[in-house]
Design an enzyme around this catalytic site. Sequence first.
Site, short mmCIF file in Angstrom:
data_model
loop_
_atom_site.label_atom_id
_atom_site.label_comp_id
_atom_site.label_asym_id
_atom_site.label_seq_id
_atom_site.Cartn_x
_atom_site.Cartn_y
_atom_site.Cartn_z
N GLU A 176 -97.05 30.94 -8.66
CA GLU A 176 -97.15 29.39 -9.81
C GLU A 176 -98.02 30.30 -10.61
O GLU A 176 -98.96 29.43 -11.16
CB GLU A 176 -97.31 28.38 -9.79
CG GLU A 176 -95.19 27.64 -9.04
CD GLU A 176 -95.58 26.42 -9.20
OE1 GLU A 176 -96.48 25.55 -9.15
OE2 GLU A 176 -94.48 25.46 -8.12
N GLU A 302 -89.13 27.75 -3.97
CA GLU A 302 -89.98 26.38 -3.63
C GLU A 302 -88.42 25.70 -4.06
O GLU A 302 -88.17 25.95 -5.02
CB GLU A 302 -90.49 26.20 -4.08
CG GLU A 302 -92.22 26.17 -3.86
CD GLU A 302 -93.56 26.32 -4.07
OE1 GLU A 302 -93.51 25.10 -4.37
OE2 GLU A 302 -94.76 26.85 -3.91
O1 AHR Z 1 -95.26 22.35 -2.63
C1 AHR Z 1 -96.47 21.67 -3.97
C2 AHR Z 1 -96.63 22.76 -4.68
O2 AHR Z 1 -95.18 22.69 -5.88
C3 AHR Z 1 -96.68 23.81 -4.63
O3 AHR Z 1 -98.36 24.28 -3.80
C4 AHR Z 1 -96.35 24.95 -5.85
O4 AHR Z 1 -96.51 26.02 -5.50
C5 AHR Z 1 -95.85 23.91 -6.54
O5 AHR Z 1 -96.07 23.15 -7.45
#
Ligand code: AHR
Length: 493
Positions: A176, A302
């Site tokens: 990110e 994710e």
């Molecule tokens: O999964 C929790 C957080 O969500 C992670 O650290 C980040 O990559 C995302 O914003």
Amino acid sequence: MTMRTPITVHVNDAIGLIRPELHGHFLEHLGTATYGGIWVGRTSLIPNIDGLRASAVEFLRALAVPVLRWPGGCFADAYHWRDGIGPPDQRPHTVNHTWGGTIEDNGFGTHEFMHLCSLIGARPYVAANMGSGSPSEVRDWVEYCNLPGGSTLAALRIAHGAREPFGVRYWGIGNESWACGGNMTPEEYAAHYARFSTFVPTCGGTTPYLIAVGPNNNDTDWTRRFFTALATGRMFTPRIHGFAMHYYSWGRCAPTRYTPDAIRSQFASFDGMEHAIIEQRAYLNMFAERAGIPPIDLLVDEWGTWDLSEQETEDAHGLFWQQNTLRDAVAAALGLNLFHRQADKLGMCNLAQIVNVLHASLLTSGEACLRTPTYHTLMLMQEHRNRTAVRIASPLSPSRELSVSASRDDRTVVVTCANPDPEVTRTIRMQLAGASIGAVTGEEIADADPNACNTVADPGRIVPHAVTPVVAGDSIVATMPPLSILHLRITIP
Ligand code: AHR
């Protein structure tokens, strides 16, 4: 309200292979995911294997986790791998400034992560620190993990107990970077990516598979500007194998207080994710072609539900701990179903996160370790792995009305249906185009209460139950209660 729905499974209309990696997972140093969750420490009274919670290892081995991403998330861009190697009592105590300022004794580091992966049969995916690290730190980590011997770093790994190299193939360059990973523009990230990726070595027989930070949701501006900057004004186009988007399903309620409308609104995000995958895939094809490089895999590294946090719960269990309910089980099926339907466009997908954080497969409480409703969905849907996804014809919206995916081999068709509506009962009439129906077996996940969950007192409330679908002529007829999953196995004579 009961609705009748026809579905046709086009058995000979192949989409692509369902790679096991589409069922991947994610573990971060966040809340009690790592410390207190999977890692209890070698001196814990909780049964453990070299510090790893024994029950969690057993459950995850059964889940056949294909790939596990670590150590973040946002934490990845703050983690210095040298803190987590060597004799445990000599490791530094560091502050997790990313997530709540907790103190970590670094008992869980590279060796412990690799040990976990080998115990559960997962391939490691290491997200390297680009945000606050250096190219040489990443290069050294790769060498430490992957060089069989001969260098001081390889000798150090051997001295720390790992004679064989870990052979880590998946390396993420930051996380990110548009936010917690450095607050960069796509152009800034492209410059960093080019620099860092240049120094990632091939060691031993392991050619690294390099993963760049992709967009937040379907941010096409990030994708367009990143690839334009990556391909412009350089002597060589940097190596890039995967491009990872993040797509969460935000909810407006606390985990066990969802109303029907709030469920519908959270589930609408799965339509958005499917659309994003189609659009981002088209972008990647275009950029790879323009740059004259091999196709780049699209990853969703994710994804999962993200509910409203409750202070009291977080105080008791850690940051982003959320109870996992029947709704999460259905959400997991919506996600995996759409990954199967788009199997030809995806390289890997990682559910966030594996233990105690967000859309978890396991929840721990003291010594107890519970398999969540989500865990049971994933167990059922394992059966699709390494099979060919085939097309479905259904008149309904997949994330609002009826979600379906199907896969086949030479002898069977496996179909997973999820009814995402918390109030509508659906009777499905399923036909196979291209094959006749032989024996049919099935399991269902359902409950009268959409907020039902597994607890220490009642760990088996949400588990799959065998059902006997009716075969009527050339159709399978089954009634799906509101918010339920039906998983069918059909032999094709
Ligand atoms: O999964 C929790 C957080 O969500 C992670 O650290 C980040 O990559 C995302 O914003």
